[in-house]
Design a protein around this motif. Structure first.
Motif, mmCIF file in Angstrom:
data_model
loop_
_atom_site.group_PDB
_atom_site.id
_atom_site.type_symbol
_atom_site.label_atom_id
_atom_site.label_comp_id
_atom_site.label_asym_id
_atom_site.label_seq_id
_atom_site.Cartn_x
_atom_site.Cartn_y
_atom_site.Cartn_z
ATOM 1 N N UNK A 1 0.941 -1.440 -0.518
ATOM 2 C CA UNK A 1 0.022 0.467 0.055
ATOM 3 C C UNK A 1 0.534 1.604 -0.007
ATOM 4 N N UNK A 2 0.459 2.311 -1.243
ATOM 5 C CA UNK A 2 1.215 3.955 -0.705
ATOM 6 C C UNK A 2 0.040 4.475 -0.699
ATOM 7 N N UNK A 3 0.141 5.222 0.274
ATOM 8 C CA UNK A 3 -0.593 6.831 1.052
ATOM 9 C C UNK A 3 0.324 7.529 1.115
ATOM 10 N N UNK A 4 -0.180 8.819 1.361
ATOM 11 C CA UNK A 4 0.274 10.439 2.053
ATOM 12 C C UNK A 4 0.122 10.514 3.172
ATOM 13 N N UNK A 5 0.670 11.113 4.171
ATOM 14 C CA UNK A 5 0.254 11.715 5.314
ATOM 15 C C UNK A 5 -0.692 12.138 4.953
ATOM 16 N N UNK A 6 -1.792 12.741 5.839
ATOM 17 C CA UNK A 6 -3.296 13.679 6.074
ATOM 18 C C UNK A 6 -2.687 14.877 6.013
ATOM 19 N N UNK A 7 -3.440 16.340 5.694
ATOM 20 C CA UNK A 7 -2.813 17.218 6.165
ATOM 21 C C UNK A 7 -2.869 17.483 7.617
ATOM 22 N N UNK B 1 -4.025 5.055 10.146
ATOM 23 C CA UNK B 1 -3.560 3.839 11.195
ATOM 24 C C UNK B 1 -2.923 4.256 12.066
ATOM 25 N N UNK B 2 -3.381 2.782 13.295
ATOM 26 C CA UNK B 2 -3.004 2.346 14.626
ATOM 27 C C UNK B 2 -1.985 1.326 14.281
ATOM 28 N N UNK B 3 -1.435 0.875 15.348
ATOM 29 C CA UNK B 3 -0.569 0.006 15.875
ATOM 30 C C UNK B 3 0.293 -0.399 17.067
ATOM 31 N N UNK B 4 0.319 -2.084 16.895
ATOM 32 C CA UNK B 4 0.467 -2.008 18.166
ATOM 33 C C UNK B 4 1.422 -3.325 18.029
ATOM 34 N N UNK B 5 2.129 -3.512 19.139
ATOM 35 C CA UNK B 5 3.418 -4.214 19.016
ATOM 36 C C UNK B 5 5.072 -3.749 19.308
ATOM 37 N N UNK B 6 5.418 -4.338 17.895
ATOM 38 C CA UNK B 6 7.281 -3.951 18.215
ATOM 39 C C UNK B 6 7.668 -5.208 19.162
ATOM 40 N N UNK B 7 7.739 -6.080 19.619
ATOM 41 C CA UNK B 7 8.384 -7.120 19.843
ATOM 42 C C UNK B 7 8.313 -7.967 19.494
ATOM 43 N N UNK C 1 -5.759 -0.453 13.966
ATOM 44 C CA UNK C 1 -7.563 0.222 13.294
ATOM 45 C C UNK C 1 -6.508 1.063 12.322
ATOM 46 N N UNK C 2 -7.724 1.142 11.558
ATOM 47 C CA UNK C 2 -7.583 1.548 10.181
ATOM 48 C C UNK C 2 -8.133 2.595 10.421
ATOM 49 N N UNK D 1 -8.337 3.961 2.025
ATOM 50 C CA UNK D 1 -8.714 3.770 0.431
ATOM 51 C C UNK D 1 -7.905 2.432 -0.055
ATOM 52 N N UNK D 2 -6.156 2.623 0.554
ATOM 53 C CA UNK D 2 -5.584 1.555 -0.111
ATOM 54 C C UNK D 2 -5.402 0.095 0.137
ATOM 55 N N UNK D 3 -6.882 -0.051 1.359
ATOM 56 C CA UNK D 3 -6.144 -1.471 1.245
ATOM 57 C C UNK D 3 -6.149 -1.951 2.609
ATOM 58 N N UNK D 4 -6.237 -1.242 3.734
ATOM 59 C CA UNK D 4 -4.557 -1.820 3.944
ATOM 60 C C UNK D 4 -6.134 -1.167 5.473
ATOM 61 N N UNK D 5 -5.757 -2.831 6.724
ATOM 62 C CA UNK D 5 -6.739 -3.259 7.239
ATOM 63 C C UNK D 5 -6.439 -3.686 8.647
ATOM 64 N N UNK D 6 -7.450 -4.114 9.573
ATOM 65 C CA UNK D 6 -7.556 -4.260 10.851
ATOM 66 C C UNK D 6 -6.690 -5.471 11.576
ATOM 67 N N UNK D 7 -5.585 -5.952 11.264
ATOM 68 C CA UNK D 7 -5.285 -7.412 11.926
ATOM 69 C C UNK D 7 -3.450 -7.873 10.639
ATOM 70 N N UNK D 8 -3.467 -7.051 9.564
ATOM 71 C CA UNK D 8 -2.564 -6.844 9.387
ATOM 72 C C UNK D 8 -1.308 -6.758 9.653
ATOM 73 N N UNK D 9 0.031 -7.805 9.892
ATOM 74 C CA UNK D 9 0.971 -7.212 10.215
ATOM 75 C C UNK D 9 2.405 -6.879 8.991
#
Length: 75
Positions: A19-25, A31-37, A45-46, A54-62
């Motif tokens: 997925x390629x997308x740009x940061x909103x103004x 997206x919100x991410x969790x983990x890092x371990x 959360x998307x 809009x690019x298809x990133x979805x909750x649960x994606x690693x």
């Protein structure tokens, strides 16, 4: 502007997604991410209506890989 390129895989499938997308103004990546371990980094959360959604990133994606490109889309 910052443009993100995210490579992710949905946890219950073996479907690698780019997925390629740009940061909103407003500064949101959409997206919100969790983990890092040791288990990885996951999308928890998307935000509906944001570019990531809009690019298809979805909750649960690693998230497997992230690249960002400052000012790629600016004039």
């Amino acid at each position: 502007n910052i443009t993100y390129s995210i490579t992710s895989i949905y946890s219950s499938e073996e479907d690698v997604h780019d997925a390629v997308f740009h940061k909103q103004p407003n500064g949101s990546s959409g997206i919100e991410i969790a983990g890092g371990n040791a288990t990885g980094v996951f999308v928890c959360n998307v935000l509906s209506g944001e570019n990531a959604h809009a690019t298809g990133v979805r909750e649960g994606d690693q998230i497997l890989k992230v690249k960002y490109y400052p000012d790629l889309w600016s004039v």
